[in-house]
Scaffold this motif. Structure first.
Motif, PDB file in Angstrom:
ATOM      1  N   VAL A  66       0.733  -1.131   0.038  1.00  9.33           N
ATOM      2  CA  VAL A  66       0.200  -0.021  -0.071  1.00  9.33           C
ATOM      3  C   VAL A  66       0.991   1.437   0.060  1.00  9.33           C
ATOM      4  N   ALA A  67       0.580   2.269  -0.720  1.00  8.15           N
ATOM      5  CA  ALA A  67       1.268   3.521  -0.771  1.00  8.15           C
ATOM      6  C   ALA A  67       1.473   3.979   0.751  1.00  8.15           C
ATOM      7  N   PRO A  68       2.874   4.183   1.103  1.00  5.26           N
ATOM      8  CA  PRO A  68       3.175   4.633   2.235  1.00  5.26           C
ATOM      9  C   PRO A  68       2.386   5.862   2.819  1.00  5.26           C
ATOM     10  N   ASP A  69       1.927   6.911   1.946  1.00  5.29           N
ATOM     11  CA  ASP A  69       1.244   8.222   2.402  1.00  5.29           C
ATOM     12  C   ASP A  69      -0.350   7.889   2.578  1.00  5.29           C
ATOM     13  N   LEU A  70      -0.651   6.603   2.424  1.00  2.00           N
ATOM     14  CA  LEU A  70      -2.052   6.190   2.541  1.00  2.00           C
ATOM     15  C   LEU A  70      -2.142   5.727   4.203  1.00  2.00           C
ATOM     16  N   VAL A  71      -0.983   4.963   4.643  1.00  2.00           N
ATOM     17  CA  VAL A  71      -1.163   4.010   5.847  1.00  2.00           C
ATOM     18  C   VAL A  71      -0.964   5.037   7.081  1.00  2.00           C
ATOM     19  N   LEU A  72      -1.704   5.198   7.888  1.00  2.00           N
ATOM     20  CA  LEU A  72      -1.727   5.950   9.043  1.00  2.00           C
ATOM     21  C   LEU A  72      -1.703   5.026  10.257  1.00  2.00           C
ATOM     22  N   ARG A  83      -8.923  12.957  22.595  1.00  2.00           N
ATOM     23  CA  ARG A  83      -8.264  14.081  22.261  1.00  2.00           C
ATOM     24  C   ARG A  83      -6.807  13.662  21.736  1.00  2.00           C
ATOM     25  N   ASP A  84      -6.277  12.608  22.355  1.00  2.00           N
ATOM     26  CA  ASP A  84      -5.017  12.058  21.812  1.00  2.00           C
ATOM     27  C   ASP A  84      -4.871  11.550  20.519  1.00  2.00           C
ATOM     28  N   ILE A  85      -6.042  10.871  20.299  1.00  2.00           N
ATOM     29  CA  ILE A  85      -6.340  10.374  18.793  1.00  2.00           C
ATOM     30  C   ILE A  85      -6.479  11.578  17.690  1.00  2.00           C
ATOM     31  N   ARG A  86      -7.308  12.515  18.240  1.00  2.00           N
ATOM     32  CA  ARG A  86      -7.304  13.646  17.387  1.00  2.00           C
ATOM     33  C   ARG A  86      -5.910  14.315  17.062  1.00  2.00           C
ATOM     34  N   MET A  87      -5.003  14.612  18.177  1.00  2.00           N
ATOM     35  CA  MET A  87      -3.828  15.098  17.870  1.00  2.00           C
ATOM     36  C   MET A  87      -2.946  14.151  17.010  1.00  2.00           C
ATOM     37  N   GLU A  88      -2.863  13.126  17.306  1.00  2.00           N
ATOM     38  CA  GLU A  88      -2.278  12.126  16.391  1.00  2.00           C
ATOM     39  C   GLU A  88      -2.494  12.096  15.145  1.00  2.00           C
ATOM     40  N   LEU A  89      -3.754  12.061  14.818  1.00  2.00           N
ATOM     41  CA  LEU A  89      -4.391  12.115  13.383  1.00  2.00           C
ATOM     42  C   LEU A  89      -3.966  13.616  12.721  1.00  2.00           C
ATOM     43  N   PHE A  90      -3.925  14.793  13.608  1.00  2.00           N
ATOM     44  CA  PHE A  90      -3.459  15.862  13.037  1.00  2.00           C
ATOM     45  C   PHE A  90      -2.160  15.990  12.562  1.00  2.00           C
ATOM     46  N   GLU A  91      -1.381  15.401  13.232  1.00  2.00           N
ATOM     47  CA  GLU A  91       0.216  15.116  12.838  1.00  2.00           C
ATOM     48  C   GLU A  91       0.314  14.258  11.860  1.00  2.00           C
ATOM     49  N   ALA A  92      -0.465  13.187  11.789  1.00  2.00           N
ATOM     50  CA  ALA A  92      -0.286  12.043  10.748  1.00  2.00           C
ATOM     51  C   ALA A  92      -0.615  12.671   9.180  1.00  2.00           C
ATOM     52  N   LEU A  93      -1.678  13.297   9.328  1.00  2.00           N
ATOM     53  CA  LEU A  93      -2.226  13.799   8.113  1.00  2.00           C
ATOM     54  C   LEU A  93      -1.361  15.179   7.673  1.00  2.00           C
ATOM     55  N   HIS A  94      -0.368  15.777   8.580  1.00  2.00           N
ATOM     56  CA  HIS A  94       0.555  16.828   8.211  1.00  2.00           C
ATOM     57  C   HIS A  94      -0.613  18.055   8.058  1.00  2.00           C
TER      58      HIS A  94
END
Length: 265
Positions: A66-72, A83-94
């Motif tokens: 799978v394309a590396p920029d699609l796997v989070l 909130r921890d999940i929100r913050m991690e996704l914020f960072e992961a999605l750049h």
């Protein structure tokens, strides 16, 4: 502590075991099929089992195409909050700028961002998730149309399974359940000689002995034992594993059995 990774490379072996090979076990092949089907359906699935059975390793191995920029990949080493999940996704999605202060605004941003590409969200160590965390991920997934949803993989221990299974609203949305279990003795004899060259010519009775005493049909324990065996052979100038080295490695790799004393009764 959390770790967010985007990856397509082969996963690391426990202890970075040199010369170890990925073995196409039945569990790994099944995981590959299940993950492909989950991604195709843009669904949520659960891969669970005891520690050391290769769940995360198998998932990462299956995702390497799978394309590396699609796997989070989200990994939480302590119990997270939504909130921890929100913050991690914020960072992961750049995402740019500051994270929104209000949860509803934050969630709206995440939903819009996740809908832009066919992401695969991997929640590893999901036994750390509370019901609220599972519900939050479900909320992110459930509000979009099928083609705009992220595929979601929950990967974790028995608590991950129990929490999902005992919540009907969550359980009903799990597309595929896969339980990882220890290898049976015949699988150990088939797979361990393929796992590392040191076992390629080892006698079957020696492999059986090691698995019974310490291996337990798990690749993590076999990685640990193999690491000790290689170190012992190096120290003694040996080219082949023997029973003496195997017993020494087993003693190092497993916890000592507790000594029963009179005052313990």
């Amino acid at each position: 502590m959390t770790t967010t990774t985007e990856t397509s490379d082969d996963p690391d072996f426990y202890l970075d075991l040199p010369d170890a090979r990925i073995v196409a076990t039945e569990a790994l092949l099944e995981a590959g099929e299940n993950i492909a089907d989950t991604i195709d359906a843009r669904a949520m699935s659960c891969i669970y089992g005891d520690a050391g059975l290769g769940k995360t390793f198998s998932v990462l191995a299956a995702l390497k195409e799978v394309a590396p920029d699609l796997v989070l990949l989200l990994q939480f080493r302590s119990r997270p909050t939504p909130r921890d999940i929100r913050m991690e996704l914020f960072e992961a999605l750049h995402l740019e700028g500051k994270p929104p202060a209000h949860p509803s605004e934050f969630d709206r941003l995440l939903k819009q961002s996740l809908a832009r590409r066919p992401y695969v969200l991997v929640c590893d160590e999901a036994q750390q998730f509370s019901r609220e965390c599972f519900e939050f991920v479900r909320h992110l997934w459930d509000t979009g149309r099928k083609k705009n949803r992220p595929a979601v993989l929950f990967v974790g221990g028995e608590e991950c399974y129990k929490t999902l299974y005992n919540e009907p609203a969550l359980a009903s949305r799990i597309y595929i359940w896969q339980e990882f279990t220890p290898m049976e003795p015949d699988e150990v004899l088939k797979n361990i000689p393929l796992f590392h060259p040191v076992w390629a010519s080892a006698p079957a009775d020696l492999i059986n002995f090691i698995d019974l005493e310490a291996g337990g049909g798990t690749f993590r324990m076999w990685s640990k034992i193999t690491h000790h065996v290689l170190e012992g052979m190096k120290r003694r100038g040996l080219t082949d594993v023997d029973e003496t080295i195997a017993r020494w490695a087993v003693r190092r790799a497993r916890p000592a059995r507790p000594v029963r004393r009179d005052d313990d009764r």
